[in-house]
Design a protein around this motif. Structure first.
Motif, PDB file in Angstrom:
ATOM      1  N   ILE A 136       0.833  -1.204   0.000  1.00 16.18           N
ATOM      2  CA  ILE A 136       0.000   0.000   0.000  1.00 16.18           C
ATOM      3  C   ILE A 136       0.869   1.256   0.000  1.00 16.18           C
ATOM      4  N   LYS A 137       2.091   1.119   0.536  1.00 13.38           N
ATOM      5  CA  LYS A 137       2.984   2.276   0.575  1.00 13.38           C
ATOM      6  C   LYS A 137       3.401   2.700  -0.827  1.00 13.38           C
ATOM      7  N   LEU A 139       1.520   1.860  -3.544  1.00 14.70           N
ATOM      8  CA  LEU A 139       0.269   2.162  -4.235  1.00 14.70           C
ATOM      9  C   LEU A 139      -0.156   3.612  -3.989  1.00 14.70           C
ATOM     10  N   LEU A 140       0.050   4.094  -2.773  1.00 19.15           N
ATOM     11  CA  LEU A 140      -0.449   5.416  -2.423  1.00 19.15           C
ATOM     12  C   LEU A 140       0.583   6.521  -2.587  1.00 19.15           C
ATOM     13  N   THR A 141       1.793   6.168  -3.047  1.00 21.77           N
ATOM     14  CA  THR A 141       2.771   7.213  -3.287  1.00 21.77           C
ATOM     15  C   THR A 141       2.992   7.416  -4.783  1.00 21.77           C
ATOM     16  N   ARG A 142       2.090   6.869  -5.579  1.00 16.70           N
ATOM     17  CA  ARG A 142       2.126   7.096  -7.034  1.00 16.70           C
ATOM     18  C   ARG A 142       1.261   8.319  -7.348  1.00 16.70           C
ATOM     19  N   PRO A 143       1.478   8.919  -8.502  1.00 13.64           N
ATOM     20  CA  PRO A 143       0.665  10.092  -8.831  1.00 13.64           C
ATOM     21  C   PRO A 143      -0.776   9.750  -9.203  1.00 13.64           C
ATOM     22  N   VAL A 144      -1.452   9.092  -8.302  1.00 17.06           N
ATOM     23  CA  VAL A 144      -2.866   8.766  -8.488  1.00 17.06           C
ATOM     24  C   VAL A 144      -3.521   9.070  -7.148  1.00 17.06           C
ATOM     25  N   SER A 145      -4.664   9.742  -7.178  1.00 18.80           N
ATOM     26  CA  SER A 145      -5.267  10.116  -5.905  1.00 18.80           C
ATOM     27  C   SER A 145      -5.798   8.881  -5.185  1.00 18.80           C
ATOM     28  N   ARG A 146      -5.913   8.989  -3.872  1.00 20.73           N
ATOM     29  CA  ARG A 146      -6.360   7.835  -3.095  1.00 20.73           C
ATOM     30  C   ARG A 146      -7.759   7.394  -3.482  1.00 20.73           C
ATOM     31  N   VAL A 149      -7.595   5.230  -6.485  1.00 16.46           N
ATOM     32  CA  VAL A 149      -7.106   3.891  -6.159  1.00 16.46           C
ATOM     33  C   VAL A 149      -8.246   3.055  -5.578  1.00 16.46           C
ATOM     34  N   THR A 318      -9.399   7.888   2.310  1.00 13.43           N
ATOM     35  CA  THR A 318      -8.703   9.058   1.765  1.00 13.43           C
ATOM     36  C   THR A 318      -8.040   9.897   2.850  1.00 13.43           C
ATOM     37  N   ARG A 319      -8.394   9.661   4.110  1.00 14.26           N
ATOM     38  CA  ARG A 319      -7.818  10.480   5.168  1.00 14.26           C
ATOM     39  C   ARG A 319      -6.774   9.755   6.010  1.00 14.26           C
ATOM     40  N   ASP A 321      -3.854   7.957   7.936  1.00 16.24           N
ATOM     41  CA  ASP A 321      -2.396   7.911   7.927  1.00 16.24           C
ATOM     42  C   ASP A 321      -1.956   6.465   7.820  1.00 16.24           C
ATOM     43  N   ILE A 322      -0.970   6.224   6.966  1.00 19.41           N
ATOM     44  CA  ILE A 322      -0.478   4.863   6.786  1.00 19.41           C
ATOM     45  C   ILE A 322       0.849   4.710   7.530  1.00 19.41           C
TER      46      ILE A 322
END
Lengths: 323, 303
Positions: A136-137, A139-146, A149, A318-319, A321-322
């Motif tokens: 997930i780290k 997946l969520l640090t790519r230039p795609v909004s959460r 995803v 979307t909010r 923290d990971i």
């Protein structure tokens, strides 16, 4: 977005989820089909040599004699006579199952628990597995909004539900056609019962072809599975472990089955989603767990639960923290 | 455009009542390898997770190439590649499928670019195999390949040499240096090993308890904290002479420790020999991270 959904489907295929589901369906189907075959053999033995055509004919004559004195039951009798006449005309033995009637029974029994369970296999770790794997780290640090995803994951879930139902329909057809023969698709089935004021109201009863009935069944089964899938999806986001999510969802499903038998006097329980999963009962005419529940009511309750679960999923995902 | 690729201002994270990260500010420039040094629990990983958008800061701004990650998340992220902690990829997919998976999430990544990064990290032969069968070193390289796919300006690596064998560590260091020097990338690495940072980085920030206690070039930082250990015979006389010349920091039965000075070391040893003291050993000693911390925090311990 299509690409993202493709990614999700690729991961599901990579995890061999659909293969597992397929195998489970085949094994269970084979078991049930065998049991059914044994049962109808036993029935045949018990009845001996009596010809089923003669018996049907007799029943029809019997009913026709009662028609004049039937009063309010007249309509229902006529429908039943029509049904039996159809069996005679088309040389279908009602106690000898063909593929469609086996599928009908099997779907009716699996829609509430078995199919949602299969969908859970996919849904429950769509998000939590990314967390436990740590992917997930990335997946969520790519230039795609959460939210994009998560939406791609949800679309993948809707697709998976459809695939599971399709697999189920296809496999149950193949196996039952092989064992019981492929006839009876247009045989009539009674539907349209309603329970009003504690009494079975048969005024809306009509005959539909078996294939139409099956289609409706699969539609409802799809909806039930989607609702359960969406709720599992939410748990998959709220809970870190897939096992915890699976356990919670299972507890809900099972408590639903138990509650349905107990809550007839607890009126507000009809807003619980698990009490509303018995959509199949509306078709076959069994009384609902709580008076006043109808197909439309249950569909609405389930849809509201589903919408709430989706809203919660997106709000949290979307909010969050990971760590 | 200025050379600043990553700028952090007043970054702060509060969880409950605890302040985890206290007002960090720093700027990184093109072609620089910047080290984040600190013991476990100093807040390195939390900071890095805020930089890559996994954790929302309580206050402060993070800009990547001038793009605020809170406001222009997707644009900012397309300029950055990262590995946070371990390079976790999908074990049930092949290396190639993993790269394709992440390439889809970037825009305009061609097949050629994927092949290029695979060649860059030297994984051509095993790229078709399932990642589950890879060694940790190979996974680390695949992780780097993934981070480089989108030709980022900033590369963020959390403990990049963790779990690698000595030759893998050396390779990784050389690779990171070459990325900064040849490709002009800004690389931010974190580590809890001073030695590691010293060999790889141009500048280093030392973190403890959620604060940056010092930012400096590696040379400066080490020079001020380096020690010289002398083994002399006879020891008492040697010690006397040394204490005349410079500050003796400590001494035991075998050795004398003084500050290190590139300029004066030769002179000091000549004076010792002239006075008839045999210099058995002169040892330049890097400060241990622990010592550095004690020094910088004024005796406050790491834990």
């Amino acid at each position: 977005m299509i690409n993202l959904v493709h990614n999700e489907m690729m991961k599901l295929l990579g995890k061999r989820r659909f293969l597992i589901i397929g195998i489970i369906i085949v094994v269970l189907l084979a078991l049930f089909a065998y049991a059914q075959a044994r049962q109808s053999e036993a029935v045949k033995e018990r009845l001996g040599e009596v010809d089923w055509r003669t018996e049907l004919q007799q029943q029809i004559v019997d009913w026709q004699n009662r028609l004049s004195s039937a009063g309010q039951w007249r309509e229902q009798l006529e429908i039943q006579i029509d049904q039996y006449q159809y069996y005679l005309d088309h040389d279908v033995n009602p106690s000898e199952p063909g593929a469609p009637s086996f599928m009908r029974g099997f779907t009716e029994n699996s829609a509430e628990l078995f199919l949602p369970l299969l969908v859970m296999i996919v849904a429950v770790d769509l998000v939590s597995s990314e967390r436990s794997m740590g992917t997930i780290k990335l997946l969520l640090t790519r230039p795609v909004s959460r939210s994009a995803v998560l939406l791609s994951k949800y679309i993948a879930l809707v697709l998976s539900v459809s695939i599971v139902i399709f697999l189920f329909a296809l496999l149950s057809y193949l196996i039952s056609a092989l064992m019981f023969g492929n006839k009876g698709w247009t045989a009539p089935v009674l539907t349209g019962f309603e329970v009003r004021g504690g009494e079975l109201d048969a005024s809306g009863v009509r005959l539909v072809s078996q294939w139409q009935y099956l289609l409706q069944q699969f539609g409802l089964a799809w909806f039930i599975s989607l609702v359960v899938g969406t709720l599992s999806f939410m748990l998959s986001i709220l809970m870190r472990s897939s096992a915890a999510g699976m356990g919670t969802m299972l507890a809900c499903l099972i408590s639903g089955a138990i509650l349905s038998n107990m809550v007839s006097s607890w009126d507000s329980a009809k807003y619980l989603f698990m009490v509303n999963l018995g959509l199949m009962d509306y078709m076959s005419g069994s009384p609902p767990p709580i008076e006043g529940m109808t197909l439309g009511f249950s569909l609405t309750v389930l849809a509201v639960w589903m919408a709430a679960a989706l809203a919660a999923s997106f709000a949290v995902f979307t909010r969050k923290d990971i760590y | 455009m200025s050379d600043v690729t990553l700028s952090v201002r007043g970054l702060r994270k509060v969880i409950g009542r605890r302040v985890i990260i206290k007002d960090l500010s720093f700027e990184l420039t093109r072609g620089e390898v910047f080290g984040f040094l600190g013991p476990n629990g100093a807040g390195k990983t939390t900071t890095i997770r805020m930089l890559v958008g996994l954790i929302k800061p309580t206050a402060g701004t993070i800009r990547i190439c001038g793009l605020d990650i809170a406001r222009q998340f997707t644009k900012a992220m397309s300029r950055m590649g990262c590995i946070v902690e371990n390079p976790e990829l999908y074990p049930f997919l092949s290396g190639m499928d993993n790269l394709r998976h992440f390439a889809v999430m970037l825009r305009g990544i061609t097949r050629e670019r994927i092949d290029e990064v695979v060649r860059l990290v030297g994984l051509e032969e095993r790229i078709g195999d399932k990642v589950g069968t890879y060694s940790l070193g190979m996974r680390q390289r695949l992780g780097i390949a993934q981070a480089l796919l989108g030709k980022p300006d900033v590369l963020i690596l959390d403990e990049p040499t963790n779990g690698l064998d000595p030759s893998g560590i050396r390779e990784m260091r050389a690779f990171i240096r070459s990325l900064a020097e040849k490709e002009g990338l800004t690389v931010l690495v974190s580590s809890h090993l001073l030695h590691e940072i010293q060999l790889m980085c141009d500048r280093v920030a030392i973190m403890a308890k959620g604060e940056i206690i010092r930012v400096d070039t590696v040379q400066e930082l080490l020079a001020s904290e380096e020690r010289m250990v002398w083994r002399l015979r006879p020891l008492p006389l040697g010690r006397l002479i040394l204490s005349d010349l410079t500050e003796v920091l400590s001494a035991d039965e075998v050795t004398v420790t003084t500050v290190y000075s590139e300029r004066h070391a030769g002179e000091w040893s000549r004076r010792l020999i002239e006075a008839g003291v045999s210099v058995m050993e002169m040892n330049r000693k890097l400060p241990a991270l622990e010592d550095l911390f004690l020094e910088l925090t004024g005796g406050e311990s790491i834990d």
